[in-house]
Write a protein that holds these residues in place. Sequence first.
Motif, short mmCIF file in Angstrom:
data_model
loop_
_atom_site.label_atom_id
_atom_site.label_comp_id
_atom_site.label_asym_id
_atom_site.label_seq_id
_atom_site.Cartn_x
_atom_site.Cartn_y
_atom_site.Cartn_z
N PHE A 93 0.85 -1.19 0.00
CA PHE A 93 0.00 0.00 0.00
C PHE A 93 0.88 1.24 0.00
CE2 PHE A 93 -3.01 -3.14 1.67
CZ PHE A 93 -4.07 -2.91 0.81
N ASP A 94 0.68 2.11 -1.00
CA ASP A 94 1.59 3.24 -1.21
C ASP A 94 1.56 4.26 -0.08
OD1 ASP A 94 2.33 2.09 -3.65
OD2 ASP A 94 0.58 2.95 -4.65
N ASP A 95 0.45 4.36 0.65
CA ASP A 95 0.34 5.38 1.70
C ASP A 95 0.59 4.84 3.11
OD1 ASP A 95 -0.30 7.30 -0.18
OD2 ASP A 95 -2.42 6.72 -0.17
N ALA A 96 1.07 3.62 3.19
CA ALA A 96 1.33 3.05 4.52
C ALA A 96 2.55 3.72 5.16
CB ALA A 96 1.56 1.54 4.40
N GLU A 97 2.57 3.68 6.51
CA GLU A 97 3.74 4.20 7.24
C GLU A 97 4.78 3.10 7.41
OE1 GLU A 97 2.33 5.72 10.98
OE2 GLU A 97 1.88 7.67 10.11
N LEU A 98 4.30 1.88 7.47
CA LEU A 98 5.18 0.73 7.69
C LEU A 98 4.57 -0.48 6.98
CD1 LEU A 98 7.36 -0.99 9.23
CD2 LEU A 98 5.73 -1.10 11.14
N ILE A 99 5.40 -1.16 6.21
CA ILE A 99 4.97 -2.41 5.56
C ILE A 99 5.99 -3.50 5.88
CG2 ILE A 99 4.45 -3.59 3.38
CD1 ILE A 99 3.78 -0.90 2.13
N ILE A 100 5.49 -4.64 6.32
CA ILE A 100 6.37 -5.78 6.55
C ILE A 100 5.92 -6.90 5.62
CG2 ILE A 100 7.29 -7.42 8.23
CD1 ILE A 100 6.62 -5.43 10.45
N LYS A 101 6.83 -7.32 4.76
CA LYS A 101 6.52 -8.41 3.82
C LYS A 101 7.01 -9.73 4.41
CE LYS A 101 7.76 -10.60 -0.44
NZ LYS A 101 8.97 -10.92 -1.20
N CYS A 102 6.16 -10.74 4.36
CA CYS A 102 6.48 -12.02 5.01
C CYS A 102 6.32 -13.19 4.06
CB CYS A 102 5.51 -12.25 6.17
SG CYS A 102 5.53 -10.96 7.40
N LYS A 103 7.13 -14.18 4.32
CA LYS A 103 6.96 -15.49 3.66
C LYS A 103 6.27 -16.41 4.66
CE LYS A 103 10.21 -18.69 3.13
NZ LYS A 103 11.51 -19.22 2.74
N LYS A 104 5.18 -16.99 4.25
CA LYS A 104 4.41 -17.86 5.15
C LYS A 104 5.22 -19.09 5.54
CE LYS A 104 0.97 -20.12 3.52
NZ LYS A 104 -0.16 -20.48 2.67
N ILE A 105 5.37 -19.33 6.84
CA ILE A 105 6.12 -20.52 7.25
C ILE A 105 5.32 -21.44 8.17
CG2 ILE A 105 8.45 -19.60 6.87
CD1 ILE A 105 8.63 -18.94 9.84
N LEU A 106 4.18 -20.98 8.66
CA LEU A 106 3.31 -21.87 9.46
C LEU A 106 1.86 -21.42 9.37
CD1 LEU A 106 3.03 -24.16 11.69
CD2 LEU A 106 3.08 -22.31 13.35
N THR A 107 0.97 -22.37 9.14
CA THR A 107 -0.47 -22.12 9.21
C THR A 107 -1.03 -23.13 10.20
OG1 THR A 107 -0.48 -21.50 6.88
CG2 THR A 107 -2.60 -21.99 7.85
N GLN A 108 -1.55 -22.64 11.30
CA GLN A 108 -1.92 -23.55 12.40
C GLN A 108 -3.29 -23.18 12.97
OE1 GLN A 108 0.22 -26.17 14.21
NE2 GLN A 108 -1.96 -26.52 14.50
N PRO A 109 -4.34 -23.95 12.64
CA PRO A 109 -5.64 -23.67 13.27
C PRO A 109 -5.51 -23.83 14.79
CG PRO A 109 -5.85 -25.26 11.47
CD PRO A 109 -4.38 -25.10 11.73
N LEU A 110 -6.05 -22.89 15.54
CA LEU A 110 -6.01 -23.01 16.99
C LEU A 110 -6.93 -24.15 17.42
CD1 LEU A 110 -6.05 -19.27 18.17
CD2 LEU A 110 -4.09 -20.74 17.68
N ASP A 111 -6.50 -24.92 18.40
CA ASP A 111 -7.29 -26.04 18.90
C ASP A 111 -8.24 -25.51 19.97
OD1 ASP A 111 -8.32 -28.25 20.11
OD2 ASP A 111 -6.39 -29.30 20.32
N GLU A 112 -9.53 -25.51 19.65
CA GLU A 112 -10.49 -24.89 20.58
C GLU A 112 -10.55 -25.61 21.92
OE1 GLU A 112 -14.38 -26.03 18.12
OE2 GLU A 112 -14.79 -25.18 20.09
N HIS A 113 -10.17 -26.87 21.95
CA HIS A 113 -10.18 -27.62 23.21
C HIS A 113 -9.08 -27.15 24.16
CE1 HIS A 113 -13.15 -30.11 21.34
NE2 HIS A 113 -12.33 -30.39 20.35
#
Length: 163
Positions: free
Chosen positions: A113-133
């Motif tokens: 986004f051109d008008d952002a004050e801060l941008i952090i670009k990330c490479k996805k390394i974990l996708t973890q659904p939270l365990d509701e139990h």
Amino acid sequence: MKQIHLSELNVSSFSLFNYQWCLIGVAGDKVNAMTASWGGLGTLWNKAVVTIYVRPSRYTHVLLERDDHFTISFFGQQHRPVLNYLGTISGRDKDKIAECGISYHVNQGALYFDDAELIIKCKKILTQPLDEHRISEDIKRLMYPNGDVHTMVIGEVEEVWIK
Ligand SMILES: Cc1cc2nc3c(=O)[nH]c(=O)nc-3n(C[C@H](O)[C@H](O)[C@H](O)COP(=O)(O)O)c2cc1C
């Protein structure tokens, strides 16, 4: 914007997410962004990481599953109406980014986004659904009366841009 080294970034993760909010942006398959106020900056596996929490019902959740990268963007207070809009409307129903007129560009599958004050670009390394139990009963009652329990997504920091 100019790119800086991570060590030059001097921010509080608490105020950034909780008070300033951010846009989680994706641009692999499709350009979309959603507002988020839950997340953190930290260290894992000897890497600088960003952690975000996205409910499965979000369209961004679908896109994050497919994409290898995401960005988080923080803005000045004048952009708060845009963040409210992108945090209320779903990109599933319309091209909400075009509709709110916020300017952006895409580079190698990442959304900036051109008008952002801060941008952090990330490479996805974990996708973890939270365990509701494993969520304490009082939090579960408060946050998940209808399920839709967040997925935790962790990204390795690849680029930091500031205004
Ligand atoms: C201030 C604010 C903070 C939000 N934080 C989160 C969050 O951390 N995680 C989440 O899943 N949804 C969060 N939301 C809701 C999403 O931004 C919202 O559901 C959005 O419309 C999803 O868009 P999408 O369907 O295009 O992904 C937040 C909304 C607002 C207004």
